[in-house]
Design an enzyme around this catalytic site. Structure first.
Site, mmCIF file in Angstrom:
data_model
loop_
_atom_site.group_PDB
_atom_site.id
_atom_site.type_symbol
_atom_site.label_atom_id
_atom_site.label_comp_id
_atom_site.label_asym_id
_atom_site.label_seq_id
_atom_site.Cartn_x
_atom_site.Cartn_y
_atom_site.Cartn_z
ATOM 1 N N ASP A 177 1.761 -10.520 -6.833
ATOM 2 C CA ASP A 177 2.518 -11.002 -5.676
ATOM 3 C C ASP A 177 2.091 -12.405 -5.254
ATOM 4 O O ASP A 177 1.063 -12.927 -5.711
ATOM 5 C CB ASP A 177 2.363 -10.029 -4.495
ATOM 6 C CG ASP A 177 0.924 -9.544 -4.293
ATOM 7 O OD1 ASP A 177 -0.002 -10.191 -4.813
ATOM 8 O OD2 ASP A 177 0.724 -8.537 -3.615
ATOM 9 N N ASN A 229 -2.462 0.547 4.573
ATOM 10 C CA ASN A 229 -1.309 1.427 4.810
ATOM 11 C C ASN A 229 -0.797 2.058 3.513
ATOM 12 O O ASN A 229 0.285 2.616 3.473
ATOM 13 C CB ASN A 229 -0.182 0.659 5.515
ATOM 14 C CG ASN A 229 0.350 -0.504 4.675
ATOM 15 O OD1 ASN A 229 -0.074 -0.703 3.538
ATOM 16 N ND2 ASN A 229 1.275 -1.267 5.226
ATOM 17 N N HIS A 264 -0.182 0.384 0.684
ATOM 18 C CA HIS A 264 0.671 -0.445 -0.175
ATOM 19 C C HIS A 264 -0.056 -0.821 -1.463
ATOM 20 O O HIS A 264 -1.281 -0.837 -1.540
ATOM 21 C CB HIS A 264 1.225 -1.676 0.563
ATOM 22 C CG HIS A 264 0.268 -2.785 0.849
ATOM 23 N ND1 HIS A 264 0.304 -3.499 2.028
ATOM 24 C CD2 HIS A 264 -0.728 -3.347 0.125
ATOM 25 C CE1 HIS A 264 -0.620 -4.439 1.999
ATOM 26 N NE2 HIS A 264 -1.267 -4.362 0.855
ATOM 27 N N GLU A 321 5.387 -2.276 0.548
ATOM 28 C CA GLU A 321 5.029 -1.657 1.816
ATOM 29 C C GLU A 321 5.616 -0.236 1.920
ATOM 30 O O GLU A 321 6.529 0.111 1.167
ATOM 31 C CB GLU A 321 5.566 -2.518 2.969
ATOM 32 C CG GLU A 321 5.002 -3.936 3.005
ATOM 33 C CD GLU A 321 3.575 -4.010 3.541
ATOM 34 O OE1 GLU A 321 2.837 -3.007 3.434
ATOM 35 O OE2 GLU A 321 3.188 -5.074 4.054
HETATM 36 C C1 GLP Z 1 -3.035 -7.649 -0.018
HETATM 37 C C2 GLP Z 1 -2.524 -7.737 -1.448
HETATM 38 C C3 GLP Z 1 -2.724 -6.442 -2.180
HETATM 39 C C4 GLP Z 1 -4.147 -5.965 -1.970
HETATM 40 C C5 GLP Z 1 -4.379 -5.670 -0.526
HETATM 41 C C6 GLP Z 1 -5.764 -5.115 -0.244
HETATM 42 O O1 GLP Z 1 -2.098 -7.171 0.856
HETATM 43 N N1 GLP Z 1 -1.155 -8.108 -1.540
HETATM 44 O O2 GLP Z 1 -2.423 -6.624 -3.550
HETATM 45 O O3 GLP Z 1 -4.358 -4.808 -2.729
HETATM 46 O O4 GLP Z 1 -4.225 -6.896 0.162
HETATM 47 O O5 GLP Z 1 -6.662 -6.156 -0.087
HETATM 48 P P1 GLP Z 1 -8.240 -6.004 -0.023
HETATM 49 O O6 GLP Z 1 -8.675 -5.746 -1.408
HETATM 50 O O7 GLP Z 1 -8.708 -7.335 0.491
HETATM 51 O O8 GLP Z 1 -8.518 -4.904 0.904
#
Ligand code: GLP
Length: 233
Positions: free
Chosen positions: A62, A128, A130, A135
């Site tokens: 993304d 959440n 995702h 989402e």
């Molecule tokens: C963002 C990214 C996700 C990632 C998520 C969790 O929203 N788009 O791909 O998995 O954060 O991030 P973290 O690993 O910092 O908790």
């Protein structure tokens, strides 16, 4: 799903790197990559081991809409800093969040994914539930698409920006259909704030309300998680 319990991100990064090396040894050529804090220790370990990725293509999950690739908060910048500048690869793809024609860039990204079937897809887990920026409520059949970020995601990601209002409200994300088409999926989850989502993903019903739960339908998923993330399982 195979769950590997680790002491924390450092051990998790090493275990993830072992899995990557195993995949590369079996001929993997395309990696689906993720941003966020969870994969950082994995990328550090790849750099420490000086893995040769020169024949490997990466496709990221993304990118925010509206940030330039040079912006320190863009996912392109994150990937350059943590991996690409240290371990050159054959090609590195991320969605172009600055494209004038987002529809066109979205279609082009699907073509890239179709032309490069993903061998190993690395995922973090949103609080959440995702995956990528898919989402809660996202159709499991979607490929790459434009996303309006959930309020909880804007809040969670505000820590990377000077002000909460600076967090872009939209992103382009690889869809769940593409994530599910990867041969192997490797999900990394550390810390208490992931506990609820991880328990739902592993033990709850498969529901679009918790996008990661779709992974129960994939035949080769490895979860690397620490005790805090697994505390509700
Ligand atoms: C963002 C990214 C996700 C990632 C998520 C969790 O929203 N788009 O791909 O998995 O954060 O991030 P973290 O690993 O910092 O908790």
């Amino acid at each position: 799903m195979r769950v590997i319990k680790v002491s924390g991100p450092q051990e998790g990064g090493r275990v993830a790197c072992d899995i990557l090396e195993d995949c590369l040894g079996k001929g993997a050529k395309v990696l689906g990559l993720a941003t966020g804090s969870s994969p950082i220790s994995f990328y550090e370990e790849i750099c420490r081991r000086q893995l040769d990725l020169s024949e490997v293509t990466s496709i990221n999950l993304d990118e925010y809409v509206g940030l330039s690739p040079d912006s320190p908060q863009s996912y392109r910048h994150f990937m350059e800093e943590h991996l690409f500048q240290h371990r050159p690869m054959k090609a590195n793809y991320l969605p172009d969040g600055q494209a004038e024609d987002l529809e066109e860039t979205i279609e082009a990204y699907d073509s890239i994914i179709e032309n490069h079937p993903i061998d190993l897809q690395v995922l973090g887990l949103g609080r959440n539930g995702h995956i990528g920026f898919n989402e809660p409520g996202t159709d499991f059949d979607l490929k790459t698409h434009l996303v309006s970020l959930a309020p909880s995601t804007l809040e969670a990601n505000a820590r990377f920006f000077d002000q909460p209002s600076d967090v872009p409200k939209q992103a382009i994300s690889m869809g769940i259909a593409s994530i599910m088409s990867a041969k192997t999926v490797l999900l990394l989850a550390y810390g208490q704030e992931k506990a609820e989502a991880l328990a739902g993903m592993l033990q709850g019903p498969v529901t679009e309300d918790l996008p990661a739960s779709v992974l129960q339908r994939h035949s080769d998923v490895i979860v690397i998680a620490d005790q805090d993330a697994l505390s509700l399982c």
